[in-house]
Design a protein around this motif. Structure first.
Motif, mmCIF file in Angstrom:
data_model
loop_
_atom_site.group_PDB
_atom_site.id
_atom_site.type_symbol
_atom_site.label_atom_id
_atom_site.label_comp_id
_atom_site.label_asym_id
_atom_site.label_seq_id
_atom_site.Cartn_x
_atom_site.Cartn_y
_atom_site.Cartn_z
ATOM 1 N N LEU A 242 0.865 -1.176 0.000
ATOM 2 C CA LEU A 242 0.000 0.000 0.000
ATOM 3 C C LEU A 242 0.906 1.230 0.000
ATOM 4 C CD1 LEU A 242 -2.977 0.539 2.474
ATOM 5 C CD2 LEU A 242 -1.847 2.340 1.198
ATOM 6 N N ALA A 243 0.893 1.960 -1.090
ATOM 7 C CA ALA A 243 1.657 3.211 -1.164
ATOM 8 C C ALA A 243 0.838 4.176 -1.997
ATOM 9 C CB ALA A 243 3.026 2.988 -1.791
ATOM 10 N N TYR A 244 0.230 5.121 -1.339
ATOM 11 C CA TYR A 244 -0.561 6.146 -2.029
ATOM 12 C C TYR A 244 0.418 7.160 -2.606
ATOM 13 C CZ TYR A 244 -3.600 10.269 -2.475
ATOM 14 O OH TYR A 244 -4.259 11.379 -2.940
ATOM 15 N N LEU A 245 0.374 7.316 -3.921
ATOM 16 C CA LEU A 245 1.368 8.154 -4.581
ATOM 17 C C LEU A 245 0.963 9.623 -4.651
ATOM 18 C CD1 LEU A 245 2.304 5.690 -7.481
ATOM 19 C CD2 LEU A 245 3.482 6.037 -5.305
ATOM 20 N N GLY A 246 -0.260 9.921 -4.233
ATOM 21 C CA GLY A 246 -0.685 11.321 -4.242
ATOM 22 C C GLY A 246 0.305 12.207 -3.491
ATOM 23 N N THR A 247 0.812 11.706 -2.372
ATOM 24 C CA THR A 247 1.730 12.518 -1.567
ATOM 25 C C THR A 247 3.089 12.669 -2.254
ATOM 26 O OG1 THR A 247 2.198 10.503 -0.346
ATOM 27 C CG2 THR A 247 0.690 12.049 0.682
ATOM 28 N N LEU A 248 3.526 11.606 -2.945
ATOM 29 C CA LEU A 248 4.800 11.700 -3.676
ATOM 30 C C LEU A 248 4.668 12.772 -4.778
ATOM 31 C CD1 LEU A 248 6.701 8.584 -5.148
ATOM 32 C CD2 LEU A 248 6.731 10.791 -6.225
ATOM 33 N N TRP A 249 3.569 12.703 -5.512
ATOM 34 C CA TRP A 249 3.390 13.642 -6.629
ATOM 35 C C TRP A 249 3.175 15.071 -6.125
ATOM 36 C CZ3 TRP A 249 -0.608 9.711 -8.861
ATOM 37 C CH2 TRP A 249 0.080 8.583 -9.333
ATOM 38 N N GLU A 250 2.476 15.188 -5.021
ATOM 39 C CA GLU A 250 2.280 16.527 -4.447
ATOM 40 C C GLU A 250 3.635 17.119 -4.050
ATOM 41 O OE1 GLU A 250 0.417 16.718 -0.461
ATOM 42 O OE2 GLU A 250 -0.973 18.136 -1.368
ATOM 43 N N GLU A 251 4.486 16.283 -3.487
ATOM 44 C CA GLU A 251 5.832 16.739 -3.091
ATOM 45 C C GLU A 251 6.589 17.267 -4.316
ATOM 46 O OE1 GLU A 251 8.000 14.156 -0.251
ATOM 47 O OE2 GLU A 251 9.525 14.002 -1.811
#
Ligand code: BDP
Length: 694
Positions: free
Chosen positions: A393-402
């Protein structure tokens, strides 16, 4: 609840459906295919939400839902519709329309596609329990081209795919149109995706042959009413492979004519064909450099062939040269920066979010901001090649927001990657974001229930690169699990913590590219002898008895010089480098004192432990949803979390065993030792892991 319906489940929200329109009124005597699809979607949704479809009305009245687009306003000449002309092609408004006998809800789009986006917005709000009366929504995408890039081969194998086979059944196309194609288009349209590149960037020229173009045209016909264009990957050597030309040199006139004729042939079948996506002179792919020509010469030749038809070339900057560079992360900038301004207007250079390769964390790519006269597309990877495949489980929304909110400083403070990509700073008229798809033939589309969130978040961020990852997670969780606010908040908290957990147990403190060779499954930091040094984990961490990390400052590769001030200065100094990028930019002694007062070694061990315990917390949170979530998905996610917990521990243990073998240090007091010795981890083999041989 097998996940097939994605976020389009249309189950009544916990709080009930706040507003059910009395009827639907369109201003069209002869609705376009797009408006018909919008009406179909309203039928599907309200039947599911309330048990019955909405009746059609003749004229707007109290409680009606009124649909209007500039392309179709026959019935509304007299009503004062909001002016949507300033919102661009895909924009829409949702507002109140005063009618003779009371207020109606009006969705107005400049185009039929814009109207359709408004319909989906209204349906999502309704599904989440919102009352759509009295709204005043004005929406327009900040980015023109919002594309999924499939890495799908014609034999249905998906490169870096963890969700079964390709959804494109090339063998049965064009005669058999799987229902999935339409549901796929609905899902994309609901989040604003308006383009799909169908084939792998490691391209097969066969897709450009007449029988395959007929198959492509059949898909394009399914997607068109949903506002989605198809794109294809163009193999640079196609003129040689398909028609025996002696060369693919872009300055050769026969080659140019071949591509012009190919473009004519494609557009004769697919009048709204989007264009070509090209990987050239990268990882063995053919390209203009094979003939001593530049990327710009190659891209421009294709661009000239597409230009009369309105097509674009998306030319990828993910390159690395045949000779090993002193630092691979410098390569794209080194090759492309001198070409700034040399590309045709219908070329977009497509750049991965970071300078290496979709790692759990990288700094943003230094080309963002650096190319002042070239439109840049941001390429994100929705499929989780380096973040635990579909099982973690790794939500990438936070990576992309960063990445999107990272400040490049090129145009002064606030020059975020988002503002470069959406053209706000550069004034570029052509803007694009691409996501490497995570979709396959699995019943739940993405291989895991939570990976649907990454598809969803990609669309939402492509539409609005400044949107909040948390807000997106909240919307997705409510739509996908249709829960009351408490359960939804548990799911959102899990998602928001998940990517950092992966960073912690895989690549903490700026470490990178430590995954197993080829398949990228599991840890292999010890690998130091592959065909090229820059394929090995050792190349990236350089750990020795005394220190670990890659010196990219002036005393090292000076990759730091590719960034603007004050980043260059901040990241040159260990003291002002954020911990999460420390070992990306610096070579640091194991006993270096961190800002926390601990040594680097102690901090590193702590990150691994934290990652493992964060996954433990994910499991506890998920179990707390028993009774609040359907049993089928509860059980499936639970099993995946067990795998993730086991693999997080494996990452931690194997990494620690290896670092200890290099630095000779003991674990800090109280730390649990690795379950096995290093030899055990090194001996593990995964000949059938997905991605082996890619
Ligand atoms: C790497 C993948 C490889 C892709 C390549 C690319 O390992 O399969 O072909 O990127 O983006 O991450 O072209």
């Amino acid at each position: 609840e097998d996940g097939y319906r994605l976020w389009l489940r249309y189950t009544a929200p916990a709080s009930g459906v706040a507003f059910t329109p009395s009827n639907i009124v369109t201003g069209c005597d002869d609705p376009s295919p797009t408006i018909r699809k919008s009406l179909d979607e309203l039928d599907i949704a309200f039947e599911s939400l309330t048990g019955s479809k909405l009746p059609r009305g003749e004229a707007p009245g109290q409680g009606a839902l009124v649909l209007a687009s500039a392309a179709c306003n026959d019935g509304f000449a007299q009503t004062d519709r909001p002016d949507v002309s300033g919102l661009g092609q895909d924009g829409y408004t949702i507002s109140t329309l005063a009618t003779g006998d009371g207020d109606a809800v009006l969705i107005a789009g400049q185009s039929d596609a814009g109207l359709m986006y408004g319909v989906f917005d209204l349906l999502m709000r309704t599904s989440r329990g919102e009352d759509v009366r009295g709204l005043s929504v004005e929406e327009a995408p900040s980015v023109d081209l919002r594309l999924l890039n499939h890495w799908d081969n014609l034999d249905r194998h998906v490169e870096r795919g963890y969700a079964g086979q390709s959804i494109w059944n090339w063998h049965l196309l064009p005669d058999f149109l799987d229902r999935r194609y339409e549901d796929y288009a609905r899902a994309n349209a609901s989040i604003g995706i308006n383009g799909v590149s169908l084939t792998n960037v490691n391209a097969d020229a066969t897709v450009l042959t007449p029988p395959y173009l007929e198959k492509v045209a059949a898909l394009a016909d399914v997607f068109r009413p949903y506002g989605i264009k198809v794109y294809l990957t163009a193999r640079f050597s196609a003129p040689m492979e398909l028609d025996g030309l002696p060369t693919a040199d872009p300055v050769n006139e026969d080659v140019q004519e071949w591509w012009q004729a190919k473009a004519d042939e494609i557009y004769a079948r697919i009048p709204d064909f989007g264009g070509f996506l090209v990987k050239a002179n990268s990882e063995g792919q053919p390209g203009p450099q094979d003939y001593g020509r530049s990327h710009a010469e190659g891209a421009n030749m294709l661009a000239d062939a597409l230009e009369p038809h309105g097509g674009v070339v998306m030319w990828r900057a993910f390159v690395y040269s045949a000779e090993e560079p002193e630092d691979r992360v410098k390569q794209a900038y080194t090759e492309f920066k001198p070409l700034d301004g040399a590309f045709r207007d219908n070329v977009i250079v497509q750049v991965k979010n970071g300078p290496l390769d979709f790692q759990p964390r990288e700094p943003f790519h230094p080309l963002f901001g650096a190319m002042e006269d070239t439109p840049l597309a941001l390429e994100l990877q929705v499929t989780k090649e380096y973040l635990g495949f579909s099982t973690h489980l790794a939500y990438l929304g936070t990576l992309w927001e960063e990445v999107l909110s990272a400040d490049t400083y090129v145009y002064g403070q606030g020059s975020t990657v988002a503002k470069v990509v959406d053209g706000a700073l550069t004034g570029e008229p052509l803007t694009a974001i691409a996501g490497v798809s995570n979709i396959g033939s699995d019943r739940n589309w993405t291989g895991s229930h939570f990976d649907q969130a990454n598809w969803y978040a990609f669309g939402r961020l492509a539409w609005n690169p400044e949107a909040s990852a948390e807000r997106i997670a909240r919307d997705w969780a409510a739509l996908t699990f249709s829960t009351g606010p408490e359960a939804r908040d548990v799911i959102v908290d899990m998602m928001m913590a998940s990517r950092e957990a992966v960073v912690n147990y895989m690549t903490p403190l700026g470490l990178t590219h430590l995954m197993g060779t080829g398949h990228h499954y599991g840890p292999a930091p010890w690998v130091d002898d592959l065909g090229r040094a820059d394929w090995t984990p050792y190349y990236y961490h350089r750990a020795t008895k005394d220190a670990i990390g890659f010196d990219r400052t002036q005393t090292g590769s000076n990759a730091i010089a590719q960034y603007a001030e004050p980043l260059r200065e901040n990241w040159s100094d260990i003291a002002t480098t954020p911990d999460e990028l420390l070992l990306w930019f610096h070579r640091v002694p194991w006993d270096h004192e961190m800002k926390s007062g601990r040594t680097l070694w102690e901090a590193l061990v702590d990150h691994y432990d934290r990652g493992v315990s964060q996954v433990g917390e994910l499991k506890v949170h998920w179990q707390s949803l028993e009774g609040a979530i359907d049993r089928e998905r509860l059980r499936e996610v639970s099993a995946y979390l067990d795998i993730q917990a086991k693999e997080a521990r494996w990452w931690r243990d194997a990494s620690l065993a290896y670092w200890m073998s290099v630095n000779g240090l003991d674990l800090p007091a109280g730390t649990e030792p690795p379950a096995h010795d290093l030899g055990y981890y090194k001996a593990l083999e995964f000949p059938n892991a997905p991605g082996q041989g890619e």
